[in-house]
Design a protein around this motif. Structure first.
Motif, PDB file in Angstrom:
ATOM      1  N   LEU A 168       0.837  -1.202   0.000  1.00 31.83           N
ATOM      2  CA  LEU A 168       0.000   0.000   0.000  1.00 31.83           C
ATOM      3  C   LEU A 168       0.868   1.246   0.000  1.00 31.83           C
ATOM      4  O   LEU A 168       1.821   1.356   0.763  1.00 31.83           O
ATOM      5  N   PHE A 169       0.536   2.190  -0.874  1.00 32.90           N
ATOM      6  CA  PHE A 169       1.201   3.488  -0.883  1.00 32.90           C
ATOM      7  C   PHE A 169       0.204   4.556  -1.311  1.00 32.90           C
ATOM      8  O   PHE A 169      -0.839   4.270  -1.901  1.00 32.90           O
ATOM      9  N   SER A 170       0.533   5.792  -1.011  1.00 26.88           N
ATOM     10  CA  SER A 170      -0.323   6.910  -1.413  1.00 26.88           C
ATOM     11  C   SER A 170       0.539   8.137  -1.618  1.00 26.88           C
ATOM     12  O   SER A 170       1.675   8.212  -1.141  1.00 26.88           O
ATOM     13  N   TYR A 171      -0.014   9.110  -2.338  1.00 28.72           N
ATOM     14  CA  TYR A 171       0.676  10.388  -2.501  1.00 28.72           C
ATOM     15  C   TYR A 171      -0.337  11.515  -2.529  1.00 28.72           C
ATOM     16  O   TYR A 171      -1.514  11.318  -2.839  1.00 28.72           O
ATOM     17  N   CYS A 172       0.161  12.702  -2.162  1.00 28.48           N
ATOM     18  CA  CYS A 172      -0.598  13.928  -2.334  1.00 28.48           C
ATOM     19  C   CYS A 172       0.280  14.845  -3.162  1.00 28.48           C
ATOM     20  O   CYS A 172       1.360  15.270  -2.701  1.00 28.48           O
ATOM     21  N   LEU A 173      -0.111  15.117  -4.399  1.00 28.55           N
ATOM     22  CA  LEU A 173       0.699  15.889  -5.325  1.00 28.55           C
ATOM     23  C   LEU A 173       0.467  17.377  -5.102  1.00 28.55           C
ATOM     24  O   LEU A 173      -0.663  17.857  -5.224  1.00 28.55           O
ATOM     25  N   PRO A 174       1.521  18.124  -4.783  1.00 25.21           N
ATOM     26  CA  PRO A 174       1.348  19.563  -4.547  1.00 25.21           C
ATOM     27  C   PRO A 174       1.158  20.304  -5.857  1.00 25.21           C
ATOM     28  O   PRO A 174       1.532  19.826  -6.926  1.00 25.21           O
ATOM     29  N   SER A 176       3.426  14.746  -0.064  1.00 29.63           N
ATOM     30  CA  SER A 176       4.044  13.627   0.621  1.00 29.63           C
ATOM     31  C   SER A 176       3.722  12.310  -0.073  1.00 29.63           C
ATOM     32  O   SER A 176       2.664  12.149  -0.688  1.00 29.63           O
ATOM     33  N   LEU A 177       4.670  11.400   0.044  1.00 32.19           N
ATOM     34  CA  LEU A 177       4.519  10.016  -0.400  1.00 32.19           C
ATOM     35  C   LEU A 177       4.516   9.153   0.850  1.00 32.19           C
ATOM     36  O   LEU A 177       5.444   9.227   1.658  1.00 32.19           O
ATOM     37  N   ILE A 178       3.464   8.360   1.047  1.00 36.71           N
ATOM     38  CA  ILE A 178       3.334   7.526   2.246  1.00 36.71           C
ATOM     39  C   ILE A 178       3.316   6.059   1.834  1.00 36.71           C
ATOM     40  O   ILE A 178       2.579   5.664   0.932  1.00 36.71           O
ATOM     41  N   LEU A 179       4.122   5.256   2.501  1.00 36.73           N
ATOM     42  CA  LEU A 179       4.150   3.820   2.280  1.00 36.73           C
ATOM     43  C   LEU A 179       3.760   3.123   3.571  1.00 36.73           C
ATOM     44  O   LEU A 179       4.325   3.407   4.629  1.00 36.73           O
ATOM     45  N   GLY A 180       2.793   2.200   3.511  1.00 42.13           N
ATOM     46  CA  GLY A 180       2.392   1.465   4.700  1.00 42.13           C
ATOM     47  C   GLY A 180       0.920   1.604   5.019  1.00 42.13           C
ATOM     48  O   GLY A 180       0.214   2.453   4.471  1.00 42.13           O
ATOM     49  N   ARG A 181       0.451   0.764   5.972  1.00 39.70           N
ATOM     50  CA  ARG A 181      -0.965   0.625   6.254  1.00 39.70           C
ATOM     51  C   ARG A 181      -1.407   1.281   7.561  1.00 39.70           C
ATOM     52  O   ARG A 181      -2.413   0.892   8.132  1.00 39.70           O
ATOM     53  N   ASN A 182      -0.681   2.267   8.040  1.00 33.32           N
ATOM     54  CA  ASN A 182      -1.120   3.004   9.212  1.00 33.32           C
ATOM     55  C   ASN A 182      -2.039   4.139   8.761  1.00 33.32           C
ATOM     56  O   ASN A 182      -1.591   5.202   8.344  1.00 33.32           O
TER      57      ASN A 182
END
Length: 480
Positions: free
Chosen positions: A280-286, A295-301
């Motif tokens: 699982l990963f996510s990003y928020c593109l500025p 930010s780029l986030i990796l993990g399930r928290n």
């Protein structure tokens, strides 16, 4: 019609809110308020901008968070913003042409699973358009790399380098790293390249190392040896990470050290770190104003998403011939609350969501319907000549406030992506005399539709490869 009021004057905003309230609560709930023109001036200012190389990172239980920036606007000196915007758009056209060509090539794999292309590693990406970057550590050395959801192989430039483009970080030197390990050509890892691409790794001589060769549509390329090395993502260590050590690299890669591949094959970062981050990963593109970062986030928290609205999820559409890409089922698009009435939504085989494409591309029929409805709702503003692929343009130089219809992409499962106002318009000229709707038409109905990074701005986009779903949540991207 649902609209977004963009105003400099608080008094005018209050007056407008009172008038909306008089018309009913439903209309009020569908409105948002932004300062579009002041943002536009910020993102076109000239001068020295902040460096991308000193980026922040932090780790929390079950997740790693890396600061993410837009490469084109966070390093170097920009003296002519108009030319910069026009150049990025021209390069995006080339990128999409190559991406469509690459997809057609993958569709042409024969019954024996051997592709008719000679490109040994899949990418489908032209690197000049890959604008979003993060900083990681390879073998203990900081490297600024481009984030790409359409590529699988991670690579950086290495010493000794036969041909290297200029980068801001020092070149990675494997000879001084005790954790660097070459991969042999007869290994299962080298042979695994064939699974992702239909071509095996190329054997080198003395020693028989596994060599890779990535070539892009404009002639840009990276070639070198496949190796294992320690990779640090923030404070999270990944041992024996498989990557490309580029000895011969050429192209429009900016000052980045290489590429971070977030595709879906076994060799991608997502697959290699699955035991750590759970796929699982996510990003928020500025957006592109000076100093903006996401930010780029990796993990399930999931507690790290407290600044986001709740996610709405849609399933990834499986495509056995295009397994490295992320496809979604787009069911409709609405403009100002008006759903487009076009039968084409049920005919095309999914839409590709891609961090490397800048401007979203739609099938001609759907784009015509979108253009007609947007033009109808935005008719109070004077038109301007089109530019390149952008044909819905306006002259807003005489306006302080602009009423903009809300745009929503609807997906299977009642999931929706509401486009932030910063992803609605492309400023070709800094004086706002040529401002274009930031979407374009594909050339043919049978080409693959794409959601580009412009329409993903100020959204938290989450990819869950284990559950095979993608989610969207509104979030104002900000530095960590």
């Amino acid at each position: 019609m649902a609209k977004q009021l963009l105003s400099f004057h608080h008094l005018l905003l209050v007056v407008f809110l009172l008038s909306v309230a008089a018309k009913g609560v439903h209309c009020f709930q569908e409105k948002k308020y932004y300062n579009l023109l002041s943002l536009q001036w910020q993102q076109h200012q000239s001068g020295e901008l902040s460096s991308c190389l000193s980026q922040k990172s932090r780790s929390v239980k079950g997740a790693t968070i890396l600061e993410m920036k837009h490469r084109a606007y966070c390093s170097g000196k920009i003296t002519n913003w108009n030319k910069k915007q026009q150049k990025l758009l021209a390069l995006d056209v080339l990128h999409v042409k190559y991406l469509q060509s690459r997809i057609k090539t993958l569709h042409s794999v024969n019954k024996n699973g051997v592709s008719d292309t000679q490109i040994p590693l899949t990418s489908g990406i032209k690197l000049e358009t890959l604008n979003y970057i993060v900083t990681v550590e390879v073998g203990g050395r900081k490297m600024t790399v481009i984030v790409d959801t359409g590529s699988d192989l991670t690579w950086v430039q290495c010493q000794p380098c036969k041909l290297c483009y200029n980068q801001q970080d020092p070149l990675f030197n494997p000879s001084v790293s005790p954790s660097y390990k070459q991969i042999l050509c007869n290994s299962s890892t080298c042979k695994s390249l064939e699974v992702a691409t239909g071509n095996s790794g190329v054997c080198g001589a003395n020693p028989p190392t596994c060599n890779y060769y990535v070539i892009y549509g404009d002639g840009s390329y990276s070639r070198g040896e496949l190796a294992r090395e320690s990779l640090n993502l923030g404070t999270t260590a990944v041992k024996d990470f498989v990557f490309g050590c580029g000895r011969n690299n050429r192209g429009l890669f900016g000052g980045a050290s290489g590429l971070l591949g977030f595709g879906r094959s076994d060799i991608s970062l997502v697959s290699q770190t699955s035991s750590i981050f759970g796929g699982l990963f996510s990003y928020c593109l500025p957006s592109t104003e000076a100093g903006a970062s996401g930010s780029l986030i990796l993990g399930r928290n999931y507690s790290v998403y407290r600044n986001s609205t709740p996610f709405s999820y849609t399933r990834m559409i499986p495509n056995p011939q295009l397994t490295t890409f992320y496809f979604l089922n787009l069911t409709s698009i609405s403009i100002g609350g008006v759903a487009l009435q076009d039968p084409g939504f049920g005919k095309f085989p999914g839409i590709l969501i891609d961090s490397g494409t800048v401007i979203s591309r739609l099938p001609p029929g759907i784009y015509r319907a979108l253009k007609a409805e947007f033009s109808k709702q935005f008719s109070e503003y004077p038109s301007a000549p089109g530019y390149s692929i952008l044909d819905t343009c306006y002259n807003l130089s005489s306006y302080e406030e602009v009423n903009v219809p809300i745009m929503k992409f609807q997906f299977e499962g009642n999931s929706a992506l509401q486009v932030d106002v910063r992803g609605m318009f492309y400023f070709v000229k800094s004086d706002a005399s040529q401002v274009c709707l930031a979407l374009a038409s594909l050339s043919f109905e049978d080409e693959i539709a794409i959601i580009g990074n412009y329409q993903q701005r100020n959204q938290r986009v989450i990819y869950d490869t284990k559950e095979s779903k993608v989610g969207f949540a509104a979030e104002t991207c900000s530095s960590m």
